[in-house]
Design a protein around this motif. Structure first.
Motif, short mmCIF file in Angstrom:
data_model
loop_
_atom_site.label_atom_id
_atom_site.label_comp_id
_atom_site.label_asym_id
_atom_site.label_seq_id
_atom_site.Cartn_x
_atom_site.Cartn_y
_atom_site.Cartn_z
N LYS A 1 -4.25 8.56 7.94
CA LYS A 1 -2.49 7.33 7.39
C LYS A 1 -1.43 8.82 7.27
O LYS A 1 -1.38 9.56 6.97
N THR B 1 -2.32 7.25 -2.63
CA THR B 1 -2.39 7.39 -0.56
C THR B 1 -3.96 6.76 -0.46
O THR B 1 -3.64 5.54 0.08
N THR C 1 -4.58 2.78 -0.43
CA THR C 1 -5.36 1.78 1.03
C THR C 1 -6.34 1.24 1.21
O THR C 1 -6.24 -0.13 1.54
N GLU D 1 -1.29 0.43 1.09
CA GLU D 1 -0.63 1.33 2.33
C GLU D 1 -1.49 0.46 3.17
O GLU D 1 -2.51 0.69 3.16
N GLU D 2 -1.11 0.28 4.13
CA GLU D 2 -1.66 0.37 5.09
C GLU D 2 -2.51 0.81 6.20
O GLU D 2 -1.49 2.19 6.66
N PRO D 3 -3.38 1.83 6.08
CA PRO D 3 -3.43 3.44 7.18
C PRO D 3 -2.91 2.57 8.62
O PRO D 3 -3.29 1.98 9.11
N THR D 4 -2.93 4.28 8.55
CA THR D 4 -3.10 4.29 10.44
C THR D 4 -3.80 3.67 11.26
O THR D 4 -3.43 3.46 12.74
N THR E 1 -9.17 -4.50 7.18
CA THR E 1 -7.44 -3.99 7.62
C THR E 1 -7.46 -4.68 9.56
O THR E 1 -6.77 -4.49 9.80
#
Lengths: 353, 246
Positions: B15, B48, B52, B57-60, B72
Motif C-alpha cells: 500500500k 492500514t 485493507t 483501504e484499497e491495497p495498491t 480485491t
C-alpha cells in the motif's frame, strides 16, 4: 434553577444605592429623549406629515432631547467614573449599563437635533412619512408582501434541491462529475444576479420563445442562483463531518448513497441551518431585483409595488412601507429558524449546543 | 472459508499513500476462531493493514481473500462483503444524531432489510450482550467513552459478522474505562468470534490473543504464540519495541 422573581430579588440585594442611581439616570436619559420623542410624536398624530413636522420641530421635543443629553452625560460621567469602586459585580454592571444607556441617549439626541436643523427637514418628512398617501394602496401592499414571500420560498426550494444535488456532484471522486458542478457554481456566484435575471428572462422569452411570466422567470433564476450558493453551503457542511462517519457507515455495508442519505446528510443539514438561513434572508431581499424585469400588476412584489406607488403619488412613503414589509417577513423567519435549529440539536454536542 | 481453511487471507499486500510505502508485502491468513493481535510501533502500518481487510483501504498491490472469494477483485460487491466483517474504530464513530438503538438498527433495516420490530429486537439483544441495555435510548453524547465503544461493538455484532476487526479501540478512552471494553472483547473471544485486534494493550495480547503479529515498517516481523514472543522475541527490533511498551 432560580425563578425570575428570585433572581430579581438577588439582583436588587447586590445593587448599591449609587449604582442603582446611575442606572436609573441612564434609563431616564434614553427614556426621555428617545421614548419621550416617540410617545410625543405618536400622541400628536402621524396621520399627515404636517403633524409629524410640527411635533418633531416643536420646542417641547427639543427640550426632551436636551434633557436626554444632560441626563446622558451625567450617567456617562457617573457610570464610568465610579464603576471600579463598586463592591459587587452586579453593582458594577449596573453602573456600566447606566453609562452605556447614557451614550445611546446622547448620540440619539445629538443626531436628532442635527437632523431636524436641516433646511429641508420638512420636505424629507413630507416625502418619506406621509402615511396618508398609503391608504389607497393598502390592499396591493399585502398582495405584494405575499408575492415576495412566495418568490423567496419557491426560489429557495429550487435552490435547496439543486444545491443538494450540486454538492453531491462537487464531492464526487470523478472529475467528469465534479467539473460541471464547479462550472455551474462559479458561473452563478461570479456574476451579478441582476444580469442573470435579465439574460435569463430575455433568453427564455425571446431566445426560446417561451411564454413565461416575469414571476415564473424570477423564481427559476432566483432558484438557480440560490442553488449555486446552497451547493457551497452543503458542501462545506458535509466536509465538516469527520471522515469516520462515512467509514463507519460504509463498514456496515451501506452504499455510498445510503450513507449520504441516512448518516451524512442528516448531520450536515443540522450544521448548515445557520448559513442556510442567512442565504434565505439574502434571497428574500434579492426578490426585489426581479422588479427590474417589470411585473404584471398582480404579480408585483414589495419593491415593484413601492416604485409603482411612488410613481403614482410622487411620494416616497411606499418605500418606507416596503422596508417595514421586508422586516416583518425576515425577522419572524429568523426567529422561527432559530427555534427549529434548537429542536434539531437533540443528541448533538458542540459549542452553544 | 477459503480453500486453505482460512477465513481471510492476505497475499503480498502493498500500500502506498503517495510516495509513502506503508505496507511492503504482507502475507498472512486468519483461521476461524483465532484471535490475532497486531502490535507494533506507531506508523508501522498496523491500522492500514487492518483496514485493507474490509477494503476501507484499497491495497495498491496484492490480493485479499475472504470466505472463499477474492474481494480485491473489481467485480466483487464490496457492500455485501462488508456486512460479514465488523469493524470497531478508535474514535467510536457512532452516529451522533441517532440514539444507541437506532445506531444499531440503521444498517439492519437498510442493508439486511429487516423489519423495524425485528431490527429493534436484535439491537436490544446486542446491547444486552455488551452489558448496556439500560442505555438503549441514550444518544452518543450522553454516554461515556467506554459505553460509546460498547455500543459501537454491539452495532458491528448485530450484523452477525464472521470476522471482527478492532482498530485501537481503547486508545481514546480514559484509563478507568478501558477495562469494560477489554472485558467485552474478551467475552467475544471466549464465545469463539474470529478477531483481528490492533492494540497497545499488551496484557490483552498476552491473555486473550491466540496469535501475535508484530509489525514494523510495513512488514510482519514476528508471527506466533503471544507468550512465546513476549518471553523470547526473535528480532532485535521486537525486543526494543517490547522493552518500551511492557
Amino acid at each position: 434553577m432560580k425563578t425570575r422573581a428570585e433572581g430579581f430579588t438577588a439582583w436588587r440585594r447586590e445593587l448599591t444605592p449609587l449604582s442603582a442611581l446611575i442606572l436609573a439616570v441612564g434609563v431616564a436619559s434614553l427614556g426621555v429623549s428617545m421614548g419621550g420623542t416617540i410617545v410625543f410624536v405618536l400622541v400628536q398624530g402621524v396621520g399627515s406629515f404636517e403633524q409629524i413636522v410640527s411635533s418633531t420641530t416643536s420646542p417641547f421635543q427639543a427640550s426632551l432631547l436636551y434633557i436626554g443629553i444632560v441626563l446622558g452625560l451625567l450617567a456617562i460621567g457617573g457610570g464610568y467614573g465610579v464603576y471600579r469602586m463598586m463592591p459587587t459585580k452586579t453593582a458594577r454592571e449596573a453602573t456600566l449599563s447606566g453609562g452605556a444607556l447614557g451614550v445611546l441617549a446622547v448620540l440619539f439626541s445629538l443626531s436628532f437635533l442635527w437632523f431636524r436643523s436641516g433646511e429641508d427637514f420638512a420636505l424629507f418628512i413630507r416625502l418619506f412619512f406621509s402615511f396618508d398617501v398609503l391608504g389607497p394602496f393598502t390592499e396591493t401592499f399585502f398582495a405584494a408582501a405575499r408575492n415576495t414571500v412566495f418568490l423567496a420560498f419557491f426560489g429557495q426550494l429550487i435552490g435547496v434541491l439543486l444545491g443538494g444535488f450540486l454538492a453531491l456532484m462537487a464531492l464526487s471522486n470523478r472529475a467528469v462529475v465534479r467539473a460541471p458542478a464547479r462550472v455551474y457554481v462559479n458561473a452563478f456566484r461570479g456574476t451579478p444576479l441582476l444580469v442573470q435575471l435579465i439574460v435569463g428572462y430575455l433568453g427564455l422569452v425571446t431566445g426560446l420563445g417561451l411564454d413565461v411570466s416575469v414571476y415564473r422567470t424570477g423564481i427559476i433564476i432566483l432558484g438557480m442562483n440560490a442553488g449555486a450558493y446552497t451547493a457551497e453551503i452543503f458542501r462545506s457542511g458535509i466536509q465538516s463531518l469527520e471522515r469516520g462517519q462515512m467509514e463507519a457507515s460504509r463498514s456496515l455495508g451501506m452504499s455510498y448513497l445510503q450513507s449520504m442519505g441516512y448518516v451524512i446528510m442528516p448531520q450536515a443539514i443540522r450544521r448548515v441551518i445557520p448559513p442556510l438561513t442567512n442565504e434565505f434572508v439574502i434571497l428574500i431581499k434579492d426578490t426585489s431585483l426581479i422588479a427590474f424585469l417589470g411585473f404584471a400588476f398582480a404579480d408585483r412584489e414589495l419593491l415593484a409595488w413601492a416604485s409603482d406607488s411612488y410613481a403614482e403619488t410622487f411620494n416616497s412613503t411606499p418605500l418606507i412601507a416596503a422596508v417595514a414589509g421586508y422586516l416583518v417577513i425576515t425577522l419572524p423567519l429568523i426567529r422561527l429558524v432559530t427555534a427549529l435549529e434548537r429542536k434539531l440539536r437533540s443528541g448533538l454536542v458542540g459549542i452553544g449546543a | 472459508m477459503n480453500e486453505d481453511g482460512s477465513l481471510v487471507r492476505l497475499e503480498n499486500i502493498h500500500k502506498y499513500f503517495g510516495d509513502n510505502h506503508v505496507l511492503r508485502g504482507v502475507d498472512f491468513a486468519v483461521k476461524p476462531g483465532q484471535v490475532v493481535v497486531l502490535i507494533g510501533p506507531s506508523g508501522s502500518g498496523k491500522s492500514t493493514l487492518l483496514r485493507t481487510i474490509n477494503l476501507l483501504e484499497e491495497p495498491t498491490e496484492g490480493k485479499v481473500l475472504f470466505d472463499g472469494k477474492e474481494i480485491t477483485d473489481i467485480r466483487t460487491d464490496v457492500n455485501n462483503v462488508r456486512t460479514h466483517i465488523g469493524i470497531v474504530f478508535q474514535q467510536f464513530n457512532l452516529f451522533p444524531h441517532k440514539n444507541a438503538t437506532d445506531n444499531i438498527t440503521l444498517a439492519l433495516r437498510k442493508v439486511l432489510k429487516m423489519s423495524e420490530g425485528e431490527a429493534k429486537k436484535r439491537a436490544l439483544q446486542e446491547l444486552e450482550h455488551v452489558g448496556i441495555s439500560e442505555k438503549a435510548e441514550a444518544y452518543p453524547s450522553e454516554l461515556s467513552g467506554g459505553q460509546q465503544q460498547r455500543v459501537a461493538i454491539a452495532r458491528a455484532l448485530a450484523m452477525r459478522p464472521k470476522l471482527m476487526l478492532f482498530d485501537e479501540v481503547t486508545s481514546a478512552l480514559d484509563p478507568e474505562l478501558v477495562k469494560e471494553v477489554l472485558d467485552t472483547m474478551k467475552r467475544l473471544a471466549e464465545e469463539g468470534m474470529t478477531m483481528v485486534v490492533v492494540t497497545h494493550e499488551m496484557g490483552f495480547a498476552r491473555e486473550v490473543g491466540t496469535r501475535l503479529l508484530v509489525m514494523d515498517n510495513g512488514v510482519i516481523l514476528e508471527d506466533g504464540d503471544p507468550r512465546a514472543i513476549f518471553s523470547n522475541p526473535s528480532h532485535e527490533r521486537t525486543k526494543s519495541f517490547l522493552s518500551h511498551v511492557l
